[in-house]
Design a protein around this motif. Structure first.
Motif, PDB file in Angstrom:
ATOM      1  N   LEU A  41       0.845  -1.190   0.000  1.00 11.05           N
ATOM      2  CA  LEU A  41       0.000   0.000   0.000  1.00 11.05           C
ATOM      3  C   LEU A  41       0.882   1.241   0.000  1.00 11.05           C
ATOM      4  O   LEU A  41       2.061   1.167   0.354  1.00 11.05           O
ATOM      5  CB  LEU A  41      -0.865   0.024   1.259  1.00 11.05           C
ATOM      6  N   PRO A  42       0.298   2.386  -0.340  1.00  6.13           N
ATOM      7  CA  PRO A  42       1.078   3.618  -0.203  1.00  6.13           C
ATOM      8  C   PRO A  42       1.586   3.785   1.237  1.00  6.13           C
ATOM      9  O   PRO A  42       0.998   3.248   2.179  1.00  6.13           O
ATOM     10  CB  PRO A  42       0.060   4.716  -0.555  1.00  6.13           C
ATOM     11  N   HIS A  43       2.663   4.528   1.382  1.00  4.54           N
ATOM     12  CA  HIS A  43       3.270   4.830   2.671  1.00  4.54           C
ATOM     13  C   HIS A  43       2.205   5.387   3.623  1.00  4.54           C
ATOM     14  O   HIS A  43       1.274   6.086   3.198  1.00  4.54           O
ATOM     15  CB  HIS A  43       4.383   5.861   2.462  1.00  4.54           C
ATOM     16  N   GLU A  44       2.349   5.120   4.900  1.00  2.00           N
ATOM     17  CA  GLU A  44       1.405   5.594   5.904  1.00  2.00           C
ATOM     18  C   GLU A  44       1.209   7.113   5.834  1.00  2.00           C
ATOM     19  O   GLU A  44       0.096   7.625   5.968  1.00  2.00           O
ATOM     20  CB  GLU A  44       1.886   5.194   7.304  1.00  2.00           C
ATOM     21  N   GLY A  45       2.294   7.856   5.609  1.00  2.00           N
ATOM     22  CA  GLY A  45       2.200   9.310   5.496  1.00  2.00           C
ATOM     23  C   GLY A  45       1.360   9.744   4.305  1.00  2.00           C
ATOM     24  O   GLY A  45       0.595  10.717   4.384  1.00  2.00           O
ATOM     25  N   THR A  46       1.491   9.026   3.204  1.00  2.00           N
ATOM     26  CA  THR A  46       0.675   9.304   2.015  1.00  2.00           C
ATOM     27  C   THR A  46      -0.782   8.972   2.299  1.00  2.00           C
ATOM     28  O   THR A  46      -1.679   9.769   1.992  1.00  2.00           O
ATOM     29  CB  THR A  46       1.192   8.495   0.800  1.00  2.00           C
ATOM     30  N   ARG A  47      -1.022   7.826   2.886  1.00  2.00           N
ATOM     31  CA  ARG A  47      -2.404   7.432   3.214  1.00  2.00           C
ATOM     32  C   ARG A  47      -3.042   8.442   4.162  1.00  2.00           C
ATOM     33  O   ARG A  47      -4.195   8.834   3.974  1.00  2.00           O
ATOM     34  CB  ARG A  47      -2.443   6.026   3.822  1.00  2.00           C
ATOM     35  N   ASP A  48      -2.291   8.878   5.171  1.00  2.00           N
ATOM     36  CA  ASP A  48      -2.821   9.834   6.151  1.00  2.00           C
ATOM     37  C   ASP A  48      -3.213  11.162   5.518  1.00  2.00           C
ATOM     38  O   ASP A  48      -4.292  11.690   5.782  1.00  2.00           O
ATOM     39  CB  ASP A  48      -1.801  10.088   7.274  1.00  2.00           C
ATOM     40  N   ILE A  49      -2.344  11.717   4.668  1.00  2.00           N
ATOM     41  CA  ILE A  49      -2.630  13.027   4.065  1.00  2.00           C
ATOM     42  C   ILE A  49      -3.777  12.927   3.060  1.00  2.00           C
ATOM     43  O   ILE A  49      -4.598  13.839   2.950  1.00  2.00           O
ATOM     44  CB  ILE A  49      -1.367  13.680   3.435  1.00  2.00           C
ATOM     45  N   LEU A  50      -3.862  11.803   2.352  1.00  2.00           N
ATOM     46  CA  LEU A  50      -4.978  11.621   1.419  1.00  2.00           C
ATOM     47  C   LEU A  50      -6.291  11.478   2.184  1.00  2.00           C
ATOM     48  O   LEU A  50      -7.297  12.093   1.820  1.00  2.00           O
ATOM     49  CB  LEU A  50      -4.731  10.407   0.515  1.00  2.00           C
ATOM     50  N   THR A  51      -6.284  10.696   3.255  1.00  2.00           N
ATOM     51  CA  THR A  51      -7.487  10.517   4.071  1.00  2.00           C
ATOM     52  C   THR A  51      -7.930  11.849   4.669  1.00  2.00           C
ATOM     53  O   THR A  51      -9.115  12.190   4.645  1.00  2.00           O
ATOM     54  CB  THR A  51      -7.234   9.481   5.190  1.00  2.00           C
ATOM     55  N   LYS A  52      -6.953  12.615   5.171  1.00  2.00           N
ATOM     56  CA  LYS A  52      -7.237  13.928   5.765  1.00  2.00           C
ATOM     57  C   LYS A  52      -7.918  14.859   4.760  1.00  2.00           C
ATOM     58  O   LYS A  52      -8.754  15.681   5.122  1.00  2.00           O
ATOM     59  CB  LYS A  52      -5.925  14.538   6.262  1.00  2.00           C
ATOM     60  N   ASN A  53      -7.574  14.693   3.485  1.00  2.00           N
ATOM     61  CA  ASN A  53      -8.133  15.535   2.430  1.00  2.00           C
ATOM     62  C   ASN A  53      -9.266  14.854   1.655  1.00  2.00           C
ATOM     63  O   ASN A  53      -9.647  15.306   0.575  1.00  2.00           O
ATOM     64  CB  ASN A  53      -7.023  15.989   1.485  1.00  2.00           C
ATOM     65  N   ASN A  54      -9.753  13.750   2.227  1.00  4.00           N
ATOM     66  CA  ASN A  54     -10.899  13.030   1.663  1.00  4.00           C
ATOM     67  C   ASN A  54     -10.665  12.578   0.217  1.00  4.00           C
ATOM     68  O   ASN A  54     -11.527  12.728  -0.647  1.00  4.00           O
ATOM     69  CB  ASN A  54     -12.163  13.897   1.769  1.00  4.00           C
ATOM     70  N   ILE A  55      -9.471  12.046  -0.032  1.00  8.49           N
ATOM     71  CA  ILE A  55      -9.120  11.531  -1.356  1.00  8.49           C
ATOM     72  C   ILE A  55      -8.833  10.030  -1.216  1.00  8.49           C
ATOM     73  O   ILE A  55      -8.004   9.626  -0.405  1.00  8.49           O
ATOM     74  CB  ILE A  55      -7.900  12.270  -1.942  1.00  8.49           C
ATOM     75  N   SER A  56      -9.507   9.247  -2.019  1.00  5.68           N
ATOM     76  CA  SER A  56      -9.374   7.786  -1.959  1.00  5.68           C
ATOM     77  C   SER A  56      -8.053   7.312  -2.562  1.00  5.68           C
ATOM     78  O   SER A  56      -7.599   7.822  -3.584  1.00  5.68           O
ATOM     79  CB  SER A  56     -10.529   7.136  -2.720  1.00  5.68           C
ATOM     80  N   TYR A  57      -7.457   6.304  -1.914  1.00  2.00           N
ATOM     81  CA  TYR A  57      -6.288   5.617  -2.492  1.00  2.00           C
ATOM     82  C   TYR A  57      -6.632   4.147  -2.721  1.00  2.00           C
ATOM     83  O   TYR A  57      -5.748   3.291  -2.830  1.00  2.00           O
ATOM     84  CB  TYR A  57      -5.043   5.780  -1.611  1.00  2.00           C
ATOM     85  N   GLU A  58      -7.921   3.871  -2.830  1.00  2.00           N
ATOM     86  CA  GLU A  58      -8.399   2.518  -3.063  1.00  2.00           C
ATOM     87  C   GLU A  58      -7.782   1.937  -4.343  1.00  2.00           C
ATOM     88  O   GLU A  58      -7.643   2.635  -5.350  1.00  2.00           O
ATOM     89  CB  GLU A  58      -9.926   2.543  -3.194  1.00  2.00           C
ATOM     90  N   ASN A  59      -7.400   0.675  -4.273  1.00  2.00           N
ATOM     91  CA  ASN A  59      -6.816  -0.076  -5.401  1.00  2.00           C
ATOM     92  C   ASN A  59      -5.456   0.447  -5.863  1.00  2.00           C
ATOM     93  O   ASN A  59      -5.033   0.156  -6.983  1.00  2.00           O
ATOM     94  CB  ASN A  59      -7.780  -0.116  -6.595  1.00  2.00           C
ATOM     95  N   ILE A  60      -4.773   1.201  -5.015  1.00  2.00           N
ATOM     96  CA  ILE A  60      -3.424   1.647  -5.361  1.00  2.00           C
ATOM     97  C   ILE A  60      -2.419   0.814  -4.566  1.00  2.00           C
ATOM     98  O   ILE A  60      -2.428   0.837  -3.339  1.00  2.00           O
ATOM     99  CB  ILE A  60      -3.224   3.152  -5.066  1.00  2.00           C
ATOM    100  N   THR A  61      -1.608   0.056  -5.279  1.00  2.00           N
ATOM    101  CA  THR A  61      -0.507  -0.683  -4.659  1.00  2.00           C
ATOM    102  C   THR A  61       0.746  -0.466  -5.505  1.00  2.00           C
ATOM    103  O   THR A  61       0.655  -0.245  -6.712  1.00  2.00           O
ATOM    104  CB  THR A  61      -0.792  -2.203  -4.552  1.00  2.00           C
ATOM    105  N   ALA A  62       1.878  -0.546  -4.842  1.00  2.00           N
ATOM    106  CA  ALA A  62       3.146  -0.271  -5.514  1.00  2.00           C
ATOM    107  C   ALA A  62       3.444  -1.314  -6.586  1.00  2.00           C
ATOM    108  O   ALA A  62       3.189  -2.506  -6.409  1.00  2.00           O
ATOM    109  CB  ALA A  62       4.277  -0.231  -4.495  1.00  2.00           C
ATOM    110  N   ARG A  63       3.985  -0.826  -7.681  1.00  2.00           N
ATOM    111  CA  ARG A  63       4.466  -1.699  -8.748  1.00  2.00           C
ATOM    112  C   ARG A  63       5.698  -1.055  -9.363  1.00  2.00           C
ATOM    113  O   ARG A  63       5.921   0.146  -9.220  1.00  2.00           O
ATOM    114  CB  ARG A  63       3.390  -1.963  -9.797  1.00  2.00           C
ATOM    115  N   GLN A  64       6.463  -1.866 -10.036  1.00  2.00           N
ATOM    116  CA  GLN A  64       7.667  -1.363 -10.696  1.00  2.00           C
ATOM    117  C   GLN A  64       7.371  -1.076 -12.159  1.00  2.00           C
ATOM    118  O   GLN A  64       6.621  -1.816 -12.819  1.00  2.00           O
ATOM    119  CB  GLN A  64       8.801  -2.376 -10.579  1.00  2.00           C
ATOM    120  N   LEU A  65       7.960  -0.015 -12.644  1.00  2.00           N
ATOM    121  CA  LEU A  65       7.894   0.323 -14.053  1.00  2.00           C
ATOM    122  C   LEU A  65       8.398  -0.876 -14.847  1.00  2.00           C
ATOM    123  O   LEU A  65       9.426  -1.468 -14.506  1.00  2.00           O
ATOM    124  CB  LEU A  65       8.794   1.541 -14.302  1.00  2.00           C
TER     125      LEU A  65
END
Length: 156
Positions: free
Chosen positions: A51-75
């Motif tokens: 999943l995105p980093h906890e800091g990323t998840r926290d700031i997105l949640t705080k701003n009511n922006i979903s990160y649903e279905n986002i997981t790290a992948r390599q180019l």
């Protein structure tokens, strides 16, 4: 045919998933989700499947922006030529993209080049700085201008 946008950073857990989530939110609010596909990837392989980093998840949640279905992948090789727009977070990402991706039919550039006050600058990596608020503000503003630019360019 949809417009395909890929945000790229080093590990795909902080900056590029934040940009993916913010841009997706803006595209949805503009009613363009059926015309613009958005994804993110990392140069490195360290965080694949996380999943995105906890800091990323926290700031997105705080701003009511979903990160649903986002997981790290390599180019990967399959990304080459698939995306209409590849947007890097910093100069190091750009250099890597220039050597590993041709994207001859598309656009490759840096996100902050769309920011009215930060052209030419890099989005600092909050994985190292811890400054997720600053990075969120930079990405948020840049995504507004990127979407406006993209809409004019693609006539959507």
């Amino acid at each position: 045919m949809s417009i395909k946008v890929l945000f790229v950073c080093l590990g795909n857990i902080c900056r590029s998933p934040m940009a993916e989530a913010i841009f997706r939110n803006k595209v949805e609010k503009a009613g363009l989700s059926d015309q613009i596909d958005i994804d993110s990837a990392g140069i490195g392989h360290w965080h694949i499947g996380k999943l995105p980093h906890e800091g990323t998840r926290d700031i997105l949640t705080k701003n009511n922006i979903s990160y649903e279905n986002i997981t790290a992948r390599q180019l990967g090789k399959d990304d080459n030529g698939f995306y209409s727009y590849i947007i890097a977070m910093d100069n190091a990402n750009m250099k890597e993209l220039e050597t590993s991706m041709s994207n001859s039919d598309g656009f490759t550039g840096k996100l902050l080049d769309f920011h009215p006050d930060l052209k030419g600058k890099d989005v600092p990596d909050p994985y190292f700085t811890g400054n997720f608020d600053e990075v969120y503000d930079m990405i948020q503003t840049s995504c507004i201008y990127f979407l406006n630019w993209l809409r004019k360019r693609e006539n959507v």
